[in-house]
Every structure is written in C-alpha cells, then in structure tokens.
Design a protein around this motif. Structure first.
Motif, PDB file in Angstrom:
ATOM      1  N   SER A   1     -25.118  43.597  -1.872  1.00  0.00           N
ATOM      2  CA  SER A   1     -24.276  42.398  -1.779  1.00  0.00           C
ATOM      3  C   SER A   1     -23.070  42.685  -0.898  1.00  0.00           C
ATOM      4  O   SER A   1     -22.581  41.813  -0.177  1.00  0.00           O
ATOM      5  N   SER A   2     -22.583  43.924  -0.941  1.00  0.00           N
ATOM      6  CA  SER A   2     -21.474  44.299  -0.067  1.00  0.00           C
ATOM      7  C   SER A   2     -21.891  44.197   1.390  1.00  0.00           C
ATOM      8  O   SER A   2     -21.138  43.719   2.243  1.00  0.00           O
ATOM      9  N   LEU A   3     -23.123  44.652   1.673  1.00  0.00           N
ATOM     10  CA  LEU A   3     -23.623  44.544   3.048  1.00  0.00           C
ATOM     11  C   LEU A   3     -23.710  43.074   3.453  1.00  0.00           C
ATOM     12  O   LEU A   3     -23.272  42.691   4.558  1.00  0.00           O
ATOM     13  N   ALA A   4     -24.233  42.238   2.555  1.00  0.00           N
ATOM     14  CA  ALA A   4     -24.332  40.808   2.871  1.00  0.00           C
ATOM     15  C   ALA A   4     -22.953  40.216   3.131  1.00  0.00           C
ATOM     16  O   ALA A   4     -22.754  39.396   4.041  1.00  0.00           O
ATOM     17  N   MET A   5     -21.973  40.666   2.340  1.00  0.00           N
ATOM     18  CA  MET A   5     -20.607  40.147   2.494  1.00  0.00           C
ATOM     19  C   MET A   5     -20.064  40.462   3.884  1.00  0.00           C
ATOM     20  O   MET A   5     -19.466  39.616   4.556  1.00  0.00           O
ATOM     21  N   VAL A   6     -20.268  41.700   4.314  1.00  0.00           N
ATOM     22  CA  VAL A   6     -19.704  42.096   5.596  1.00  0.00           C
ATOM     23  C   VAL A   6     -20.428  41.370   6.722  1.00  0.00           C
ATOM     24  O   VAL A   6     -19.839  40.997   7.739  1.00  0.00           O
ATOM     25  N   LEU A   7     -21.718  41.089   6.524  1.00  0.00           N
ATOM     26  CA  LEU A   7     -22.444  40.317   7.536  1.00  0.00           C
ATOM     27  C   LEU A   7     -21.933  38.882   7.579  1.00  0.00           C
ATOM     28  O   LEU A   7     -21.758  38.294   8.662  1.00  0.00           O
ATOM     29  N   ALA A   8     -21.682  38.298   6.399  1.00  0.00           N
ATOM     30  CA  ALA A   8     -21.148  36.929   6.361  1.00  0.00           C
ATOM     31  C   ALA A   8     -19.846  36.849   7.148  1.00  0.00           C
ATOM     32  O   ALA A   8     -19.648  35.954   7.978  1.00  0.00           O
TER      33      ALA A   8
ATOM     34  N   TRP B   1     -25.298  34.115   4.385  1.00  0.00           N
ATOM     35  CA  TRP B   1     -25.013  35.437   3.807  1.00  0.00           C
ATOM     36  C   TRP B   1     -24.036  35.334   2.648  1.00  0.00           C
ATOM     37  O   TRP B   1     -24.112  36.099   1.687  1.00  0.00           O
ATOM     38  N   LEU B   2     -23.124  34.342   2.743  1.00  0.00           N
ATOM     39  CA  LEU B   2     -22.163  34.158   1.649  1.00  0.00           C
ATOM     40  C   LEU B   2     -22.903  33.793   0.375  1.00  0.00           C
ATOM     41  O   LEU B   2     -22.642  34.348  -0.710  1.00  0.00           O
ATOM     42  N   LEU B   3     -23.849  32.861   0.473  1.00  0.00           N
ATOM     43  CA  LEU B   3     -24.629  32.483  -0.710  1.00  0.00           C
ATOM     44  C   LEU B   3     -25.468  33.662  -1.184  1.00  0.00           C
ATOM     45  O   LEU B   3     -25.656  33.849  -2.392  1.00  0.00           O
ATOM     46  N   ALA B   4     -25.934  34.488  -0.234  1.00  0.00           N
ATOM     47  CA  ALA B   4     -26.693  35.677  -0.631  1.00  0.00           C
ATOM     48  C   ALA B   4     -25.818  36.609  -1.461  1.00  0.00           C
ATOM     49  O   ALA B   4     -26.265  37.168  -2.474  1.00  0.00           O
ATOM     50  N   VAL B   5     -24.552  36.771  -1.039  1.00  0.00           N
ATOM     51  CA  VAL B   5     -23.636  37.636  -1.815  1.00  0.00           C
ATOM     52  C   VAL B   5     -23.503  37.106  -3.229  1.00  0.00           C
ATOM     53  O   VAL B   5     -23.633  37.849  -4.215  1.00  0.00           O
ATOM     54  N   ALA B   6     -23.238  35.789  -3.327  1.00  0.00           N
ATOM     55  CA  ALA B   6     -23.050  35.208  -4.660  1.00  0.00           C
ATOM     56  C   ALA B   6     -24.313  35.392  -5.494  1.00  0.00           C
ATOM     57  O   ALA B   6     -24.240  35.736  -6.682  1.00  0.00           O
ATOM     58  N   ALA B   7     -25.471  35.187  -4.870  1.00  0.00           N
ATOM     59  CA  ALA B   7     -26.722  35.330  -5.616  1.00  0.00           C
ATOM     60  C   ALA B   7     -26.892  36.761  -6.100  1.00  0.00           C
ATOM     61  O   ALA B   7     -27.216  37.009  -7.268  1.00  0.00           O
ATOM     62  N   LEU B   8     -26.631  37.733  -5.202  1.00  0.00           N
ATOM     63  CA  LEU B   8     -26.761  39.140  -5.618  1.00  0.00           C
ATOM     64  C   LEU B   8     -25.771  39.469  -6.715  1.00  0.00           C
ATOM     65  O   LEU B   8     -26.080  40.208  -7.654  1.00  0.00           O
ATOM     66  N   GLY B   9     -24.565  38.901  -6.609  1.00  0.00           N
ATOM     67  CA  GLY B   9     -23.568  39.106  -7.660  1.00  0.00           C
ATOM     68  C   GLY B   9     -24.069  38.579  -8.989  1.00  0.00           C
ATOM     69  O   GLY B   9     -23.915  39.218 -10.038  1.00  0.00           O
ATOM     70  N   LEU B  10     -24.700  37.402  -8.956  1.00  0.00           N
ATOM     71  CA  LEU B  10     -25.231  36.832 -10.198  1.00  0.00           C
ATOM     72  C   LEU B  10     -26.364  37.693 -10.749  1.00  0.00           C
ATOM     73  O   LEU B  10     -26.469  37.878 -11.967  1.00  0.00           O
ATOM     74  N   VAL B  11     -27.181  38.240  -9.853  1.00  0.00           N
ATOM     75  CA  VAL B  11     -28.250  39.133 -10.319  1.00  0.00           C
ATOM     76  C   VAL B  11     -27.643  40.336 -11.028  1.00  0.00           C
ATOM     77  O   VAL B  11     -28.070  40.735 -12.118  1.00  0.00           O
ATOM     78  N   PHE B  12     -26.578  40.897 -10.414  1.00  0.00           N
ATOM     79  CA  PHE B  12     -25.909  42.048 -11.033  1.00  0.00           C
ATOM     80  C   PHE B  12     -25.405  41.675 -12.423  1.00  0.00           C
ATOM     81  O   PHE B  12     -25.590  42.415 -13.390  1.00  0.00           O
ATOM     82  N   LEU B  13     -24.765  40.494 -12.508  1.00  0.00           N
ATOM     83  CA  LEU B  13     -24.242  40.069 -13.809  1.00  0.00           C
ATOM     84  C   LEU B  13     -25.380  39.881 -14.808  1.00  0.00           C
ATOM     85  O   LEU B  13     -25.236  40.218 -15.991  1.00  0.00           O
ATOM     86  N   GLY B  14     -26.514  39.365 -14.313  1.00  0.00           N
ATOM     87  CA  GLY B  14     -27.663  39.195 -15.195  1.00  0.00           C
ATOM     88  C   GLY B  14     -28.106  40.545 -15.767  1.00  0.00           C
ATOM     89  O   GLY B  14     -28.318  40.681 -16.969  1.00  0.00           O
TER      90      GLY B  14
ATOM     91  N   ALA C   1     -17.291  45.313  14.743  1.00  0.00           N
ATOM     92  CA  ALA C   1     -18.597  45.947  14.731  1.00  0.00           C
ATOM     93  C   ALA C   1     -19.692  44.892  14.811  1.00  0.00           C
ATOM     94  O   ALA C   1     -19.475  43.718  14.573  1.00  0.00           O
ATOM     95  N   THR C   2     -20.873  45.364  15.131  1.00  0.00           N
ATOM     96  CA  THR C   2     -22.016  44.461  15.217  1.00  0.00           C
ATOM     97  C   THR C   2     -22.756  44.448  13.883  1.00  0.00           C
ATOM     98  O   THR C   2     -22.644  45.395  13.108  1.00  0.00           O
ATOM     99  N   PRO C   3     -23.531  43.384  13.623  1.00  0.00           N
ATOM    100  CA  PRO C   3     -24.343  43.378  12.396  1.00  0.00           C
ATOM    101  C   PRO C   3     -25.256  44.600  12.320  1.00  0.00           C
ATOM    102  O   PRO C   3     -25.456  45.150  11.237  1.00  0.00           O
ATOM    103  N   PHE C   4     -25.741  45.059  13.469  1.00  0.00           N
ATOM    104  CA  PHE C   4     -26.606  46.237  13.477  1.00  0.00           C
ATOM    105  C   PHE C   4     -25.878  47.444  12.896  1.00  0.00           C
ATOM    106  O   PHE C   4     -26.412  48.184  12.066  1.00  0.00           O
ATOM    107  N   PHE C   5     -24.621  47.595  13.340  1.00  0.00           N
ATOM    108  CA  PHE C   5     -23.814  48.715  12.839  1.00  0.00           C
ATOM    109  C   PHE C   5     -23.669  48.640  11.326  1.00  0.00           C
ATOM    110  O   PHE C   5     -23.862  49.616  10.612  1.00  0.00           O
ATOM    111  N   TYR C   6     -23.338  47.436  10.829  1.00  0.00           N
ATOM    112  CA  TYR C   6     -23.158  47.294   9.379  1.00  0.00           C
ATOM    113  C   TYR C   6     -24.454  47.559   8.639  1.00  0.00           C
ATOM    114  O   TYR C   6     -24.455  48.145   7.549  1.00  0.00           O
ATOM    115  N   THR C   7     -25.577  47.145   9.244  1.00  0.00           N
ATOM    116  CA  THR C   7     -26.853  47.396   8.577  1.00  0.00           C
ATOM    117  C   THR C   7     -27.116  48.891   8.485  1.00  0.00           C
ATOM    118  O   THR C   7     -27.582  49.383   7.453  1.00  0.00           O
ATOM    119  N   ILE C   8     -26.765  49.623   9.547  1.00  0.00           N
ATOM    120  CA  ILE C   8     -26.927  51.082   9.485  1.00  0.00           C
ATOM    121  C   ILE C   8     -26.086  51.652   8.351  1.00  0.00           C
ATOM    122  O   ILE C   8     -26.551  52.476   7.549  1.00  0.00           O
TER     123      ILE C   8
END
Lengths: 220, 632, 155
Positions: free
Chosen positions: A78-85, A100-113, C60-67
C-alpha cells in the motif's frame, strides 16, 4: 539584492517561507517526529513487559507469523501504491492518481481486516486485554496502530472522493503528499512492530512457566 | 484553488465584536488574550487551593479540612499551576509576541491556533468538573501508580485527571507544532535564526520540547485510563505490572516539562533586562546556545526524580552526573544576565524588579536543586518540604516572577496603557517578601523531616513556628495578587494612553502602534541585524556598542497583487466545534460505558458522539476557504 | 564486458599487479586522480544510475518506486525466511532482524517519504524525534534490566 518574498495567504498562492518548505509540510514532519515518541512509548512498554506475564497465553502460543507476514506485505505494498498515486498526481494524471489512491485505501482496509480477524482469533484463544501483560500491551499497541491506519483510510477515501473531482491543483497535490507522509509513517511503525513484536518476540514464552515460577519465589 | 460546495451547516462569523467574534476568532492577539485571561483565572483558583492548604497547615493537629479534601486540594493545586497556569500563560505570551517579534501578520496556522485554545479551555473545565462530579483527583500531581489504580483510588477523580490531561496534551501539541512552524517559516526577510530575539528562541526550544515530551505523557495517561476503565494490566502489580514504568514514563515527560515551564520565563527576562539596562544582551549566542543545550540535556536527567526507587548504583550515578551537568548551561544564562545589568543605566521599574527578583529567586532554587542532584543527599530530602521549597523557588520565584515581568513589560503593547507603577512596585515587594516568608522556612521544615502531602502533623515536632510563618507569608502573596488585580482594574478604567514604544525597547513588536492593528505590520519589516529596531532608532549607537559596521533594514513594500490590501485569514467557528468534539471524545471514556449486546466489549458511546462532532468540525474546517475572498 | 554487472564486478575485484584492488593509474597530468579508493568509480557509477532514475535526484519515476517496492518485498521475505531459521543463528538473530528492519525503515523514509530528495531540515526534524525516542527508551530498557536481562535465578 535577493530578498525573500513575504506574502502570506495572498490569494491562494503558496507563500514563500524562510526555510523553503511549505508550512503544512513542516507541520507534518514535526507531527511525525512527535508521533515517534508516541509509538516509542508504547513499544517500550511492550518491551519492558516482555516475558513478564504471569499467566498464558504467551506469544509463541498465539502469534501466527505466516498470516501476519501476508498482512505486513499488504501494508508495504500500500505504501508503494501511495507513492505511485502521488507521483501521478504530480505529473497531472488525475485518473491514475485516483486509481492508486483507491488502491491504497483498499489495501489499508485489507490490512485492517487481517487485524480484526487476528484479534478475534486471539480472543478465542483466551488472550484478552485483561488476561495478562502480553494481552494488555499487545492489543493496545497494535490497536493504536490500527487506529492510525483507520484514520489514514478515512483521510484517503475522503480525498479520493472530495478532492479529485476537478483538475489537480498544486494545493490538492500537496494535500495528497501530506496524506502520503502520514501513510508511510504508519507503514514504518508497522515495520518496527512486525520485526520486534512478531519475529523477535515470537519465542517469548517458551519455558516461561518455570521462569515466572522462579520470579515468584525470589519475589522479583 | 478549487472550492467544493459542501454543506457545512453554519456560516462564517462576520462581526468583529461581541461574544461570537471571540468564539470564531483566529487572530493570534485575541487568542493570546483568551489564553492569558483563562490562565490568570486558574491562577486565582490554584492560589485559593494553596491558601486553604496553608490555612490547614498553619497549626499542628488542625482539622479545618478533612484529609481527603486535603489530598484533592494539593493534587489539584499542582495540576492547576503546572498545566492550567504556567503553560497557558506562556502560551499567551507566545501567541501575542512571537508573530510580532518575528515580523509576521499571524501564526502559520491561525485556525489550528484557535483549536489549541478551545481544546485547552474545554479540557481544563472538564478536569475541574471533577470537584462537582464525585470528587477531584487525589493521588498527587504525578499520580504514581499503583495508588492511581481502581483499588486505591476507587472514585472517578483519577479518571478525570487522566482524561483531562490527555485533552490538555492535545491542545499543547497543536500549539507547539504551530509555533515551531511559525518560528522556522514566518520570520521577516533577513531575520536569520541568530538574529531572532531570545524570547523567540526560547519559545522555539519550548515548543520542540512540548512536541516531543507530550506524546510520552499522553501514552502514560492513556494506559492509566485504560487500566481504570477497561481493567487492563499496565500498572497492576497483581498481573506483574510494574509501577516503576509509570514513573519512567511520567518523568520522561516530567523533566522536559520543567524546562517547558521555565524556558519561556528565561526568554522574557532576556528581553526585559537589556531594555531596562540600556545595553545589549551580554553574550547573545551563549544565552541561545545554553537554552538549546538545556532543552537537549533535559531529556537525560529524568531518573533524578527516582533516586530512592532503587534503580541501582550505576543508574543513580549516571543520572546524578547528568543532573549536575545541566546546572552548567543554566549558570551560563545567569552570569550572562548579571553581566547584562553590569554597568548599565538601570531603570528599576516593576518589570525590571520582577526580572531581577527572578534571577535572585532562581539562583536560590537552582542551588537547592543541585543539592539534591546527589543521590545520598536526595535520599534524605526526597518527599520532604525541602523539595516543596526547591520547586516553588524555581517555579514561583522563577517562572511566575518571569511571567509577571513579561506582563508588566508587554502590557502597554497589548492594551495601549501602562500598568500603574506605584502599585506595581508595592505588588513586587509584597510578593517578594511574602514568597520568601512562605517558601524559605520550608527548607528548614524539610531538613527537619516534615514530609510532603501530610494533612496535619503532631504537636511538639518543632514544626509549628515555621509552618505558621509560611502560612502568614501565603496570605501576603495573596495580598500581592490582590494589588495586581486592583492595578489592572485601575489601569483599564484610566484614560491615560501610553506611547507606542514606552520603554525605548529593542525588538520589532515595538515598531508598530500599541495596541497593534489586526494586520500587525502595515509593511513587513526587513531585518539586517540583531536588535534591528534599536539601531534604526539610535543609528549613533551603532559604532559605540558594536565597534563594527551594522546595517539596518528598510521595510519591504507590500506585495500588491491583491490590490494593495492586506488579506487576513477569515474567522471560523470550526476550530471551536472540533475542540468540542475532541474533548467530548476523550472525556466520553469515563466510566459511563455501555456493554455491546452479545459481547463483553464496553462501548464508550459518549466518545462516539464526540468523534461525530469532531468529524463535522474537521469537514467544515477542511472545506471552508481560508479567507472570504480567498476562493477564486 | 559490456554489461554493467560484469563491469562493476571487474572494477571491484580485478587484480592488477600485486594489489588486491585495482589502483587508478596516476598520471602526472592528473595530480588528483578522480574516483580514487578501493571501489574505483563503482560509487559514482551507481550514483549515475540513481540520478537517471530520479531525474537527478528531484522527482523519481514510477519505475524507480517499483524497484524500491520490490527491494522492500525481498527484504520482508528474507526476514521471514531468516525467522524460520532463527534457531541456527543464536545470539546473532536479534541484531540481524533489527538490521533488516532498519534497512526497510530507512528505505521507506528516504525514498517513499522523499527525505532523500527534500530539504535537509526535514531529515533533521524527523531524525531528532526518532533518535531521541531510541535513546531515551534504550535507557529505560537498560535501567529496567531489559536489554541484557540478568539471570532470573539468583545464585
């Protein structure tokens, strides 16, 4: 002579500051530094009471490392999704950012589950906040962490639905950055909790019967 | 910025007078006034509690009040004076003076500032409601476990204490974050960190200490409240819980707290002494550095409160050394203040007298403090009146005297009128004599073995005379405070206006009209040196005092793309509503839970109500534009 | 030779003459040779990769974050795997786990929370809170005899 601009709250343009950091970002980091002490106190309490429970269940009897590893992984991703968002928001790609924001929230809810299921399992196995020191310290520490995750989920959902309707502005990107900092902080607290309480603390309780018996005799 | 239509249910306050304008205010000066007035009212409450205590102790075997009431009064006296008087009174000066001293138009987060005040107010009211709802807390201001457990404190008092202080912690944290950001980010152009007034420096250190220390006590208090309400085992020895853990957590917060209380007063006298000695502060960098070092070292001395717990010789020795070391930066400050007055043209007005009184009393309190930095001596002094004498010398003779100095110094800035000088001098001398009469004899009482927190004592212990003197002294202090109140009333009702800069002072707040307009600075000042305003007024002194070329700054032209007018953040009711929600949310954790049917979960329903109110406030807060014209 | 991994490998461990590490050729034209040190220019080269992925350390790029995300996942899997072998490590188990946790912590803080790209003041603010917490609570734990618990059975 170069002079710093001093406008404050002038028509929505973000004022230049002495440090070059926006006020809200600095506030967020001071808050996170402060929160380090908050979780530090709870973790220290847990560690002071390691192996001090007088009755079971002990950590090695209830902790389920495979399941928690999965939930840890979920929170990490979820942290990765957050940074991508945030990254897509900064590049003005609102659709991807919202996804990606909704993905973060969804992963957060999974964690809480996972956490709810874990807590219910533990209670079934006889571990409650009243049962022993392990139950008290474990539930309150992870419970407060879960509360932080829950607040984060509410924050993210609120932003996903209210903030991203129109075009992205520098202000809403910064909002997202604040939420992201908070979310990553919650994640790093879990990194510490997972290692210290689950992995290192798992063996706590092996042969504890004899030890606590001895402590009782010495009057420790 | 995109403005989203959101049903916020209440409209923004518009009037600038009347009750609602105060509830909706986000002006740092008005919030500072609210803090100051509230803190002074609590000063009177805490003072009355102390007077009752002294009346009870005036003679041996007195039965004026019951031992139970005595316990409640000394607990609430300590709690009130620390959390409801000195901290908010410092916050009042922070609010008033930090933006003015750094040349800003408001704090960084005006609405968060209002939130801090209202949370403080509601939390303090909640704490004091305990007197009427089943008994005040009675376990001492540091509430040692396991006395605070349900077994030994069966009433609701300690729960009130734990939850009330948690609420106050939220308020202090919000204020601290706000001031850290304000000081780091909002300084006038050219004002580097080493060109800030010492008071601003000390507020920065204090705010950092609050930001880092408050979470620890919040955790301890949450654990205590959970122990009491949900029967957890944190401090329950029957389940293996360790009361010493409470002491660690409390004093980990408690010792930085001591510096949170004293550093603002140190900052104030660092402003008043140069002004009334007509000299620059001696050793400005040393004073600043000493303050910062105190703030850092203050974290590593907490176990000197626990020397008699039995932590072992290694721990006691280490903490004894660190405690003695922290006297060094404090001494640096004292010598710098003395050197500041040395050879100056002293103006012995009330503010200066209180500043000098601060130094003298603080030295006495500091020396008695060093005397129990040594564990063997401390073993003798622990829990005796010697300790009471020590911390009243540093907190009353130190912090409160410093705050009075600040009050007399900045009163013309805040109201446009000077406090009466003659009554002020009487106030100081009555207070000084009364203070020493009250707390001086306590040194002897303590060394003669009189313990703290006893409701009465047997005849023939040799303590009667000293106690009688102390009680008489406390009446004198009360008389001094009465003189101060009369002085305030006379000043308010008088028509005599003060000049904008009555003291010929050195810092930026005096460069604008007194009282300041809502926008503070018509043109943002520019700073080129320490005490820039002083050298702007006295260019001839530039070479005399510094011996080097010093530049002074010109005010900056206004950024005019707002049409030349100054935009201030709009008023808002939402901080008030959010504070109400937070306080109800925390307070709802009292012993009024309902059991969820089918489980054994105790549900805090009132907290849920508070959370709903708080969320409503937060939503409104988020979606309300910062200022009325701001949304375009 | 063309692939960067084998190139880095050679830079690190190639023996040239009697030395364990490749020493840069010192020429009188270059009185201060660049990249002197046991690792040659491996460091600057890695930095070059970093800069390419992060637009010279700004965004950074999304690729970087994915790594980074993949690295974190690998570290987590490693942690759990080492945990299953915990009995084999004895006293080394706890420090090893803590090191891995610190690595994950630092990676998240530095890259996901952008401290690596942001003003140093923010790192200072966060580090002061975090290190202070570690310092004071380590003192609490050692005073409470929890760091190296003394034997429970008194002689």
């Amino acid at each position: 002579m170069a002079q710093a601009a001093v406008t404050q709250n002038q028509h929505g343009h973000i004022a230049d500051t002495n440090t070059g950091i926006s006020n809200r970002k600095l506030l967020m980091w001071v808050f996170l530094a402060s929160d380090c002490l908050f979780f530090g106190s709870f973790i220290a309490t847990y560690l002071v009471y390691r192996n001090e429970s007088l009755v079971g269940p002990y950590p090695n009897e209830v902790l389920n490392i495979p399941v928690t590893s999965v939930s840890t992984f979920v929170l990490l991703m979820s942290s990765l999704a957050m940074v991508l968002a945030l990254n897509y928001a900064q590049k003005d790609r609102a659709g991807l950012a919202r996804f990606w924001l909704l993905a973060v929230a969804a992963l957060g809810l999974v964690f809480l589950g996972f956490q709810v299921v874990e807590f219910m399992t533990f209670v079934d196995e006889g571990l409650t906040i009243h049962q022993n020191l392990f139950g008290t310290t474990f539930f309150i520490l992870t419970g407060f962490h879960g509360l932080h995750v829950f607040v984060g989920v509410l924050w993210l959902l609120g932003m996903a639905f209210a903030h991203f309707k129109g075009a992205l502005t520098s202000r809403s990107t910064e909002d997202l950055e604040m939420a992201g900092l908070y979310w990553h902080f919650v994640d790093i607290v879990w990194i510490v909790i997972f290692t210290v309480i689950y992995l290192i603390g798992f063996s706590d309780g092996e042969g504890i019967e004899t030890i606590s018996h001895a402590t009782a005799i010495i009057g420790g | 910025m995109t403005t989203i239509a959101f049903p916020t249910l209440i409209s923004r306050p518009t009037s600038y007078t009347g009750l609602w304008s105060w509830i909706g205010t986000v002006d740092h000066k008005r919030i500072g006034t609210l803090y100051g007035v509230t803190a002074f009212l609590y000063f009177l409450v805490g003072g009355v509690e102390a007077l009752i205590l002294r009346a009870q102790l005036a003679q041996a075997e007195s039965d004026l009040i019951s031992p139970e009431l005595f316990n409640e009064l000394f607990t609430m006296h300590g709690t009130t004076m620390v959390f409801l008087v000195v901290m908010p009174m410092s916050a009042a000066f922070f609010n008033w003076m930090i933006p003015l001293m750094i040349g800003a138009r408001d704090v960084a987060f005006p609405r968060l500032n209002a939130f801090s005040y209202w949370t403080f107010l509601f939390g303090s009211i909640f704490l004091n409601l305990s007197f009427f709802l089943g008994g005040a807390p009675d376990a001492g201001w540091f509430g040692y476990a396991n006395l605070t457990g349900n077994t030994y404190s069966p009433g609701d008092g300690v729960t009130f204490w734990a939850l009330g202080l948690t609420t106050l912690g939220v308020a202090s944290l919000a204020a601290a974050f706000n001031f850290v950001v304000t000081i780091l980010n909002m300084r006038a152009p050219g004002m580097g960190l080493m060109k800030m007034p010492v008071f601003v420096w000390m507020s920065l250190v204090t705010s950092i200490l609050i930001a880092l220390a408050m979470p620890i006590i919040a955790v301890a208090l949450i654990q205590l409240a959970l122990d009491r309400v949900w029967d957890t085992n944190f401090f329950n020895p029957a389940a293996g819980g360790d009361p010493v853990l409470w002491q660690h957590l409390f004093w980990l917060f408690g010792h930085p707290e001591v510096y949170i209380l004293i550093l603002p007063a140190m900052g104030i006298v660092s402003e008043t002494l140069p002004v009334f000695s007509k000299k620059p502060l001696f050793g400005y960098p040393a004073v600043v550095l000493a303050g910062a070092i105190i703030g850092f070292m203050g974290w590593f001395v907490w176990s000197h409160h626990m020397f008699t717990v039995g932590l072992g010789p290694a721990a006691n020795a280490a903490f004894a050394v660190s405690t003695m070391l922290i006297a060094v930066p404090t001494g640096v400050k004292i010598f710098n203040w003395i050197a500041t007055t040395w050879g100056g043209k002293l103006q012995l007005n009330t503010s200066m007298l209180f500043s000098l009184g601060f130094i003298a009393m603080f030295i006495i309190g500091g020396l008695s403090g060093v005397s129990h930095a040594s564990p063997p001596t401390d073993a003798q002094q622990q829990d005796t009146y010697y300790i009471v004498a020590h911390f009243h010398y540093v907190l009353f003779g130190g912090a409160i005297f410093g705050l009075f100095a600040g009050g007399y110094y900045w009163w013309p800035k805040m109201t446009g009128k000077k406090l009466g000088e003659a009554l002020g001098q009487w106030h100081f001398w009555v207070m000084l004599v009364g203070f020493n009469l009250t707390f001086g004899p306590m040194h002897w009482l303590g060394l003669n073995g009189m313990p703290r927190r006893i409701a009465t004592y047997a005849d023939g212990m040799g303590w009667e005379m000293s106690n009688a003197i102390a009680s008489a002294g406390s009446m004198l202090i009360a008389f001094g405070v009465l003189l101060f109140i009369i002085n305030i009333i006379r000043t308010i009702s008088s028509t005599q206006e003060s000049e904008d800069d009555p003291w010929d002072a050195r810092t930026l707040e005096w460069s604008i009209p007194s009282p300041p307009p809502a926008y503070n600075f018509a043109r943002i000042p520019q700073v080129k040196s320490l005490d820039d305003f002083w050298y702007t007024k006295h260019p001839d002194l530039l070479h005399d005092e510094r011996g080097e070329e010093i530049e002074v700054g010109e005010p900056v032209e206004n950024d005019t793309h707002g049409g030349g007018s100054i935009h201030l953040p709009g008023m808002s009711y939402y901080p008030f509503i959010t504070s109400l929600g937070v306080t109800i949310g925390v307070a709802g954790f009292m012993d009024i839970l309902v059991e969820v049917p089918g489980t054994n979960i105790q549900f805090p329903w009132l907290s849920a109500v508070g959370i709903v109110i708080g969320l409503w406030g937060l939503m409104g807060w988020t979606f309300e534009p910062v200022s009325e014209e701001g949304g375009h | 030779m063309a692939n960067p991994i084998s190139r880095t490998w050679r830079k690190l461990f190639y023996q040239d003459g009697g030395c364990h590490f490749q020493l840069p050729k010192v020429d009188s034209a270059f009185p201060e040779p660049p990249n002197e040190g046991p690792f040659g220019d491996a460091g600057p080269q890695a930095l070059g990769w970093f800069n390419r992925l992060t637009n010279n350390g700004r965004v950074a790029t999304p690729f970087f974050y994915t790594i980074i995300g993949v690295i974190l996942a690998i570290l987590t899997v490693l942690e759990v795997w080492l945990f299953t072998l915990s009995d084999d490590f004895g006293a080394f188990f706890v420090p090893m786990m803590l090191l891995l946790a610190i690595a994950k912590f630092v990676i998240v803080v530095a890259f996901f929370m952008h401290l690596r790209f942001d003003k140093n003041l923010l790192s200072l603010v966060f580090a002061s809170g975090f290190l202070l917490a570690i310092a004071v609570f380590m003192i609490v734990l050692s005073v409470q005899d929890k760091v190296n618990p003394s034997p429970l059975i008194a002689p």
